[in-house]
Design a protein around this motif. Structure first.
Motif, PDB file in Angstrom:
ATOM      1  N   SER A   1       0.832  -1.203   0.000  1.00 62.37           N
ATOM      2  CA  SER A   1       0.000   0.000   0.000  1.00 62.37           C
ATOM      3  C   SER A   1       0.867   1.254   0.000  1.00 62.37           C
ATOM      4  CB  SER A   1      -0.923   0.015   1.226  1.00 62.37           C
ATOM      5  OG  SER A   1      -1.655   1.215   1.304  1.00 62.37           O
TER       6      SER A   1
ATOM      7  N   GLY B   1       0.159   2.285  -3.544  1.00 61.35           N
ATOM      8  CA  GLY B   1      -1.117   2.944  -3.315  1.00 61.35           C
ATOM      9  C   GLY B   1      -2.186   1.991  -2.794  1.00 61.35           C
TER      10      GLY B   1
ATOM     11  N   ALA C   1      -5.446   1.518  -3.660  1.00 62.80           N
ATOM     12  CA  ALA C   1      -6.289   0.793  -4.610  1.00 62.80           C
ATOM     13  C   ALA C   1      -5.600  -0.482  -5.101  1.00 62.80           C
ATOM     14  CB  ALA C   1      -6.662   1.691  -5.787  1.00 62.80           C
ATOM     15  N   GLU C   2      -4.341  -0.354  -5.511  1.00 57.29           N
ATOM     16  CA  GLU C   2      -3.606  -1.518  -6.024  1.00 57.29           C
ATOM     17  C   GLU C   2      -3.388  -2.573  -4.940  1.00 57.29           C
ATOM     18  OE1 GLU C   2      -2.818  -2.445  -9.118  1.00 57.29           O
ATOM     19  OE2 GLU C   2      -3.867  -0.632  -9.777  1.00 57.29           O
TER      20      GLU C   2
ATOM     21  N   TYR D   1      -6.660  -4.349  -4.017  1.00 57.53           N
ATOM     22  CA  TYR D   1      -7.038  -5.232  -5.118  1.00 57.53           C
ATOM     23  C   TYR D   1      -6.201  -6.515  -5.091  1.00 57.53           C
ATOM     24  CZ  TYR D   1      -8.011  -6.967  -9.797  1.00 57.53           C
ATOM     25  OH  TYR D   1      -8.372  -7.758 -10.856  1.00 57.53           O
TER      26      TYR D   1
ATOM     27  N   LYS E   1     -11.396  -1.750  -5.469  1.00 55.63           N
ATOM     28  CA  LYS E   1     -10.376  -1.006  -6.218  1.00 55.63           C
ATOM     29  C   LYS E   1     -10.969   0.268  -6.812  1.00 55.63           C
ATOM     30  CE  LYS E   1      -6.946  -1.391  -9.862  1.00 55.63           C
ATOM     31  NZ  LYS E   1      -6.333  -2.247 -10.879  1.00 55.63           N
ATOM     32  N   THR E   2     -12.180   0.165  -7.372  1.00 57.58           N
ATOM     33  CA  THR E   2     -12.834   1.340  -7.958  1.00 57.58           C
ATOM     34  C   THR E   2     -13.068   2.412  -6.903  1.00 57.58           C
ATOM     35  OG1 THR E   2     -13.890  -0.004  -9.655  1.00 57.58           O
ATOM     36  CG2 THR E   2     -14.893   2.138  -9.191  1.00 57.58           C
TER      37      THR E   2
ATOM     38  N   SER F   1      -9.690   3.847  -5.848  1.00 58.05           N
ATOM     39  CA  SER F   1      -9.087   4.616  -6.946  1.00 58.05           C
ATOM     40  C   SER F   1      -9.709   5.997  -7.043  1.00 58.05           C
ATOM     41  CB  SER F   1      -9.276   3.896  -8.281  1.00 58.05           C
ATOM     42  OG  SER F   1      -8.518   2.727  -8.314  1.00 58.05           O
ATOM     43  N   SER F   2     -11.038   6.060  -6.892  1.00 58.60           N
ATOM     44  CA  SER F   2     -11.707   7.363  -6.994  1.00 58.60           C
ATOM     45  C   SER F   2     -11.437   8.229  -5.773  1.00 58.60           C
ATOM     46  CB  SER F   2     -13.207   7.183  -7.211  1.00 58.60           C
ATOM     47  OG  SER F   2     -13.797   6.583  -6.082  1.00 58.60           O
TER      48      SER F   2
ATOM     49  N   GLU G   1      -8.576   7.894  -3.860  1.00 59.31           N
ATOM     50  CA  GLU G   1      -7.139   8.035  -3.656  1.00 59.31           C
ATOM     51  C   GLU G   1      -6.629   9.329  -4.284  1.00 59.31           C
ATOM     52  OE1 GLU G   1      -4.410   5.061  -5.465  1.00 59.31           O
ATOM     53  OE2 GLU G   1      -4.163   4.485  -3.373  1.00 59.31           O
TER      54      GLU G   1
END
Length: 157
Positions: free
Chosen positions: A46, A50, A52-53, A56, A80-81, A84-85, A87
């Motif tokens: 993380s 990051g 999201a990755e 996931y 993840k979505t 991602s939004s 982050e």
């Protein structure tokens, strides 16, 4: 006075039970260490790649995430979505597990610990719990993750 055969059988049974118990305990300790290592690797991923990755990568395809003011987020794609939004550049989420326990079947476990969420102007701390399950490749994947922001924002100096 008990006969010699009875004593030998009792000693044999006690020794056998001790060896079986020790082996099982060692296996459970190894499994606990394995899930703790996975949770720490998850946090390091993380920090490097990051939120999201990392979520996931370490989530089961059917993982459930609970967050404040939200319905459950179900599935690693939706997690993840969402992340991602949400982050943003220079936002870092790390954590340190404090404890792990593993089921006697050694295919399910849980960890809990403390997290730190760092933004450019603030640092927030909280607690989390994750439930882990081994996948078909014998790898730990989290199936449930929840965090509490109960420790709050750190004061700036």
């Amino acid at each position: 006075m008990p006969n010699k055969n009875c004593i030998q059988i009792c000693l044999f049974l006690i020794l056998t039970w001790s060896l079986i118990s020790c082996g099982r305990s060692t296996s459970l300790i190894d499994a606990c260490n394995s899930v703790l290592e996975t949770d720490r690797a998850f946090s390091a991923y993380s920090q490097e790649y990051g939120m999201a990755e990392s979520f996931y990568k370490y989530a089961s395809s059917k993982a459930v995430m609970l967050r404040d003011n939200s319905y459950p987020i179900i599935g690693n794609e939706k997690i993840k979505t969402l992340l991602s939004s949400a982050e943003k550049t220079n936002h870092i989420l790390t954590w340190e597990p404090q404890y792990a326990d593993v089921s006697s079947s050694m295919d399910m476990a849980y960890t809990y610990g403390y997290y730190k969420y760092i933004t450019p102007d603030s640092t927030y701390r909280g607690c989390y719990v994750s439930i882990w399950k081994k996948d078909i490749n014998n790898q730990w994947k989290f199936v449930f993750d929840a965090g509490s922001s109960g420790l709050g924002k750190e004061k700036s100096e």
